[in-house]
Scaffold this motif. Structure first.
Motif, PDB file in Angstrom:
ATOM      1  N   ASN A 191       0.831  -1.210   0.000  1.00  0.00           N
ATOM      2  CA  ASN A 191       0.000   0.000   0.000  1.00  0.00           C
ATOM      3  C   ASN A 191       0.861   1.254   0.000  1.00  0.00           C
ATOM      4  OD1 ASN A 191      -2.338  -1.513  -0.002  1.00  0.00           O
ATOM      5  ND2 ASN A 191      -2.629  -1.380   2.217  1.00  0.00           N
ATOM      6  N   PHE A 192       1.918   1.255   0.804  1.00  0.00           N
ATOM      7  CA  PHE A 192       2.807   2.418   0.864  1.00  0.00           C
ATOM      8  C   PHE A 192       3.448   2.694  -0.497  1.00  0.00           C
ATOM      9  CE2 PHE A 192       7.130   4.142   1.525  1.00  0.00           C
ATOM     10  CZ  PHE A 192       6.801   5.353   2.127  1.00  0.00           C
ATOM     11  N   LEU A 193       3.837   1.638  -1.178  1.00  0.00           N
ATOM     12  CA  LEU A 193       4.494   1.774  -2.480  1.00  0.00           C
ATOM     13  C   LEU A 193       3.508   1.988  -3.629  1.00  0.00           C
ATOM     14  CD1 LEU A 193       7.158  -1.048  -2.041  1.00  0.00           C
ATOM     15  CD2 LEU A 193       7.544   1.429  -1.952  1.00  0.00           C
ATOM     16  N   GLY A 194       2.216   1.887  -3.326  1.00  0.00           N
ATOM     17  CA  GLY A 194       1.208   2.088  -4.362  1.00  0.00           C
ATOM     18  C   GLY A 194       1.134   0.947  -5.355  1.00  0.00           C
ATOM     19  N   LEU A 195       1.461  -0.245  -4.933  1.00  0.00           N
ATOM     20  CA  LEU A 195       1.405  -1.409  -5.814  1.00  0.00           C
ATOM     21  C   LEU A 195      -0.029  -1.923  -5.865  1.00  0.00           C
ATOM     22  CD1 LEU A 195       4.580  -3.271  -4.525  1.00  0.00           C
ATOM     23  CD2 LEU A 195       4.406  -1.680  -6.437  1.00  0.00           C
ATOM     24  N   GLY A 196      -0.417  -2.477  -6.964  1.00  0.00           N
ATOM     25  CA  GLY A 196      -1.769  -2.999  -7.097  1.00  0.00           C
ATOM     26  C   GLY A 196      -2.005  -4.244  -6.275  1.00  0.00           C
ATOM     27  N   ASP A 197      -1.005  -5.084  -6.180  1.00  0.00           N
ATOM     28  CA  ASP A 197      -1.125  -6.345  -5.459  1.00  0.00           C
ATOM     29  C   ASP A 197      -0.238  -6.322  -4.223  1.00  0.00           C
ATOM     30  OD1 ASP A 197      -2.809  -7.489  -7.413  1.00  0.00           O
ATOM     31  OD2 ASP A 197      -1.062  -7.952  -8.667  1.00  0.00           O
ATOM     32  N   SER A 198      -0.619  -7.128  -3.271  1.00  0.00           N
ATOM     33  CA  SER A 198       0.187  -7.252  -2.064  1.00  0.00           C
ATOM     34  C   SER A 198       1.494  -7.964  -2.411  1.00  0.00           C
ATOM     35  CB  SER A 198      -0.581  -8.056  -1.011  1.00  0.00           C
ATOM     36  OG  SER A 198       0.172  -8.137   0.178  1.00  0.00           O
ATOM     37  N   LEU A 199       2.544  -7.611  -1.727  1.00  0.00           N
ATOM     38  CA  LEU A 199       3.822  -8.295  -1.906  1.00  0.00           C
ATOM     39  C   LEU A 199       3.717  -9.710  -1.370  1.00  0.00           C
ATOM     40  CD1 LEU A 199       6.108  -5.386  -0.689  1.00  0.00           C
ATOM     41  CD2 LEU A 199       5.863  -6.187  -3.035  1.00  0.00           C
ATOM     42  N   ALA A 200       4.587 -10.563  -1.814  1.00  0.00           N
ATOM     43  CA  ALA A 200       4.617 -11.951  -1.343  1.00  0.00           C
ATOM     44  C   ALA A 200       4.973 -11.992   0.138  1.00  0.00           C
ATOM     45  CB  ALA A 200       5.633 -12.751  -2.149  1.00  0.00           C
ATOM     46  N   GLU A 201       4.503 -13.027   0.793  1.00  0.00           N
ATOM     47  CA  GLU A 201       4.860 -13.236   2.195  1.00  0.00           C
ATOM     48  C   GLU A 201       6.370 -13.417   2.304  1.00  0.00           C
ATOM     49  OE1 GLU A 201       2.799 -13.220   4.926  1.00  0.00           O
ATOM     50  OE2 GLU A 201       1.271 -12.539   3.512  1.00  0.00           O
ATOM     51  N   LEU A 202       6.909 -13.043   3.441  1.00  0.00           N
ATOM     52  CA  LEU A 202       8.329 -13.252   3.684  1.00  0.00           C
ATOM     53  C   LEU A 202       8.602 -14.738   3.776  1.00  0.00           C
ATOM     54  CD1 LEU A 202       8.818 -10.577   6.476  1.00  0.00           C
ATOM     55  CD2 LEU A 202       9.465 -10.364   4.083  1.00  0.00           C
ATOM     56  N   ASP A 203       9.712 -15.172   3.221  1.00  0.00           N
ATOM     57  CA  ASP A 203      10.070 -16.570   3.385  1.00  0.00           C
ATOM     58  C   ASP A 203      11.422 -16.670   4.060  1.00  0.00           C
ATOM     59  OD1 ASP A 203      11.833 -15.904   1.358  1.00  0.00           O
ATOM     60  OD2 ASP A 203      11.158 -17.419  -0.041  1.00  0.00           O
ATOM     61  N   ARG A 204      11.614 -17.772   4.705  1.00  0.00           N
ATOM     62  CA  ARG A 204      12.837 -17.985   5.480  1.00  0.00           C
ATOM     63  C   ARG A 204      13.955 -18.440   4.550  1.00  0.00           C
ATOM     64  NH1 ARG A 204      13.455 -18.128  10.678  1.00  0.00           N
ATOM     65  NH2 ARG A 204      11.236 -18.263  11.093  1.00  0.00           N
ATOM     66  N   SER A 205      15.090 -17.813   4.685  1.00  0.00           N
ATOM     67  CA  SER A 205      16.258 -18.271   3.934  1.00  0.00           C
ATOM     68  C   SER A 205      17.317 -18.682   4.951  1.00  0.00           C
ATOM     69  CB  SER A 205      16.797 -17.168   3.021  1.00  0.00           C
ATOM     70  OG  SER A 205      17.221 -16.058   3.774  1.00  0.00           O
ATOM     71  N   ASP A 206      17.927 -19.789   4.713  1.00  0.00           N
ATOM     72  CA  ASP A 206      18.958 -20.276   5.623  1.00  0.00           C
ATOM     73  C   ASP A 206      20.304 -19.687   5.216  1.00  0.00           C
ATOM     74  OD1 ASP A 206      17.187 -21.853   7.065  1.00  0.00           O
ATOM     75  OD2 ASP A 206      17.351 -23.479   5.602  1.00  0.00           O
ATOM     76  N   HIS A 207      20.962 -19.081   6.178  1.00  0.00           N
ATOM     77  CA  HIS A 207      22.292 -18.556   5.928  1.00  0.00           C
ATOM     78  C   HIS A 207      23.048 -18.503   7.256  1.00  0.00           C
ATOM     79  CE1 HIS A 207      20.187 -14.950   7.279  1.00  0.00           C
ATOM     80  NE2 HIS A 207      21.364 -14.456   7.580  1.00  0.00           N
ATOM     81  N   VAL A 208      24.331 -18.446   7.164  1.00  0.00           N
ATOM     82  CA  VAL A 208      25.172 -18.348   8.348  1.00  0.00           C
ATOM     83  C   VAL A 208      25.707 -16.935   8.396  1.00  0.00           C
ATOM     84  CG1 VAL A 208      27.243 -19.206   9.490  1.00  0.00           C
ATOM     85  CG2 VAL A 208      25.784 -20.777   8.189  1.00  0.00           C
ATOM     86  N   ASP A 209      25.382 -16.232   9.477  1.00  0.00           N
ATOM     87  CA  ASP A 209      25.824 -14.851   9.601  1.00  0.00           C
ATOM     88  C   ASP A 209      27.344 -14.730   9.734  1.00  0.00           C
ATOM     89  OD1 ASP A 209      23.010 -13.781  11.626  1.00  0.00           O
ATOM     90  OD2 ASP A 209      23.230 -13.921   9.460  1.00  0.00           O
ATOM     91  N   TYR A 210      27.907 -15.567  10.569  1.00  0.00           N
ATOM     92  CA  TYR A 210      29.330 -15.493  10.877  1.00  0.00           C
ATOM     93  C   TYR A 210      29.934 -16.891  10.780  1.00  0.00           C
ATOM     94  CZ  TYR A 210      27.940 -10.948  12.676  1.00  0.00           C
ATOM     95  OH  TYR A 210      27.428  -9.680  12.805  1.00  0.00           O
ATOM     96  N   PRO A 211      30.397 -17.286   9.610  1.00  0.00           N
ATOM     97  CA  PRO A 211      30.844 -18.665   9.408  1.00  0.00           C
ATOM     98  C   PRO A 211      32.157 -19.028  10.106  1.00  0.00           C
ATOM     99  CG  PRO A 211      31.206 -17.379   7.423  1.00  0.00           C
ATOM    100  CD  PRO A 211      30.455 -16.503   8.387  1.00  0.00           C
ATOM    101  N   GLU A 212      33.034 -18.074  10.382  1.00  0.00           N
ATOM    102  CA  GLU A 212      34.341 -18.384  10.959  1.00  0.00           C
ATOM    103  C   GLU A 212      34.288 -18.250  12.484  1.00  0.00           C
ATOM    104  OE1 GLU A 212      37.621 -16.444   8.924  1.00  0.00           O
ATOM    105  OE2 GLU A 212      36.295 -16.136   7.187  1.00  0.00           O
ATOM    106  N   GLU A 213      34.200 -19.378  13.159  1.00  0.00           N
ATOM    107  CA  GLU A 213      34.029 -19.411  14.619  1.00  0.00           C
ATOM    108  C   GLU A 213      35.099 -18.616  15.369  1.00  0.00           C
ATOM    109  OE1 GLU A 213      31.667 -20.507  16.835  1.00  0.00           O
ATOM    110  OE2 GLU A 213      30.467 -20.717  15.014  1.00  0.00           O
ATOM    111  N   GLU A 214      36.360 -18.751  14.971  1.00  0.00           N
ATOM    112  CA  GLU A 214      37.429 -18.082  15.713  1.00  0.00           C
ATOM    113  C   GLU A 214      37.293 -16.559  15.692  1.00  0.00           C
ATOM    114  OE1 GLU A 214      38.914 -18.507  11.505  1.00  0.00           O
ATOM    115  OE2 GLU A 214      37.913 -19.838  12.911  1.00  0.00           O
ATOM    116  N   ARG A 215      36.643 -16.020  14.667  1.00  0.00           N
ATOM    117  CA  ARG A 215      36.471 -14.568  14.568  1.00  0.00           C
ATOM    118  C   ARG A 215      35.394 -14.048  15.516  1.00  0.00           C
ATOM    119  NH1 ARG A 215      37.755 -12.410   8.669  1.00  0.00           N
ATOM    120  NH2 ARG A 215      37.537 -10.545   9.891  1.00  0.00           N
ATOM    121  N   LYS A 216      34.663 -14.957  16.159  1.00  0.00           N
ATOM    122  CA  LYS A 216      33.624 -14.574  17.113  1.00  0.00           C
ATOM    123  C   LYS A 216      34.170 -14.538  18.546  1.00  0.00           C
ATOM    124  CE  LYS A 216      30.512 -17.662  15.786  1.00  0.00           C
ATOM    125  NZ  LYS A 216      29.197 -18.331  15.612  1.00  0.00           N
TER     126      LYS A 216
END
Length: 190
Positions: free
Chosen positions: A133-158
């Motif tokens: 609605n804010f963007l003035g689109l005719g249709d609603s945007l798709a629902e959010l979907d979950r994507s699997d990712h690793v934020d910080y892959p290198e353990e020693e850097r944490k």
């Protein structure tokens, strides 16, 4: 933006100051490894004199001079610069005490909290429709979907990551919760 793109609409996400601080600190720690940032208790404070953005305490490691301090959690200060509130009452001005320039924009502002971007969360239920609605689109945007990712892959850097819920950060949390309360009051009332 106010001079060159005055009619631009803004989509702005915020985050609770406590969660923001932990996330930003850990992000910078990951990048600074094997060096490390100052202890979080040293990052309580304000901006350097003459700057609305540069923290007084510098994190002088490599290129990670990213201005981590509690003052940067005052998101409502930056939001107030968009000129969408009257700033005519003493009550409002008490919440946004800053020396930043206010450059009113004509465009709209869509404000969301980062938790609304979590797929399946109750807070995200109406986001696709509202954003559409804010963007003035005719249709609603798709629902959010979950994507699997690793934020910080290198353990020693944490190695220097913090858990802001640890007791040693109780004073820091208290300061950030106070900032969050002020931001919430300003966002809801003005």
């Amino acid at each position: 933006y106010a001079e060159f793109f005055p009619d631009t609409d803004f989509i702005i996400s915020t985050r609770h100051p406590v969660l923001w601080f932990q996330s930003f600190y850990n992000y910078q720690s990951y990048g600074a490894y094997p060096g490390h940032l100052p202890h979080p208790s040293e990052l309580v404070g304000t901006y350097a004199n003459g700057s609305p953005y540069v923290c007084a305490k510098a994190c002088e490691i490599s290129t990670y001079k990213q201005n981590i301090c509690t003052a940067r959690a005052k998101f409502h200060h930056q939001l107030s610069r968009l000129g969408k509130t009257p700033t005519s009452t003493a009550e409002e001005m008490k919440l946004i005490q800053h020396n930043m320039t206010v450059l009113p924009v004509k465009g709209g502002v869509f404000l969301l909290e980062l938790g609304q971007l979590i797929p399946g969360a109750n807070a995200s239920r109406h986001l696709p429709r509202d954003l559409s609605n804010f963007l003035g689109l005719g249709d609603s945007l798709a629902e959010l979907d979950r994507s699997d990712h690793v934020d910080y892959p290198e353990e020693e850097r944490k190695a220097y990551f913090i858990d802001i819920c640890d007791e040693e950060f109780s004073e820091l949390r208290s300061i950030l919760v106070s900032i969050g309360a002020e931001a919430s009051e300003w966002i809801h009332n003005y």
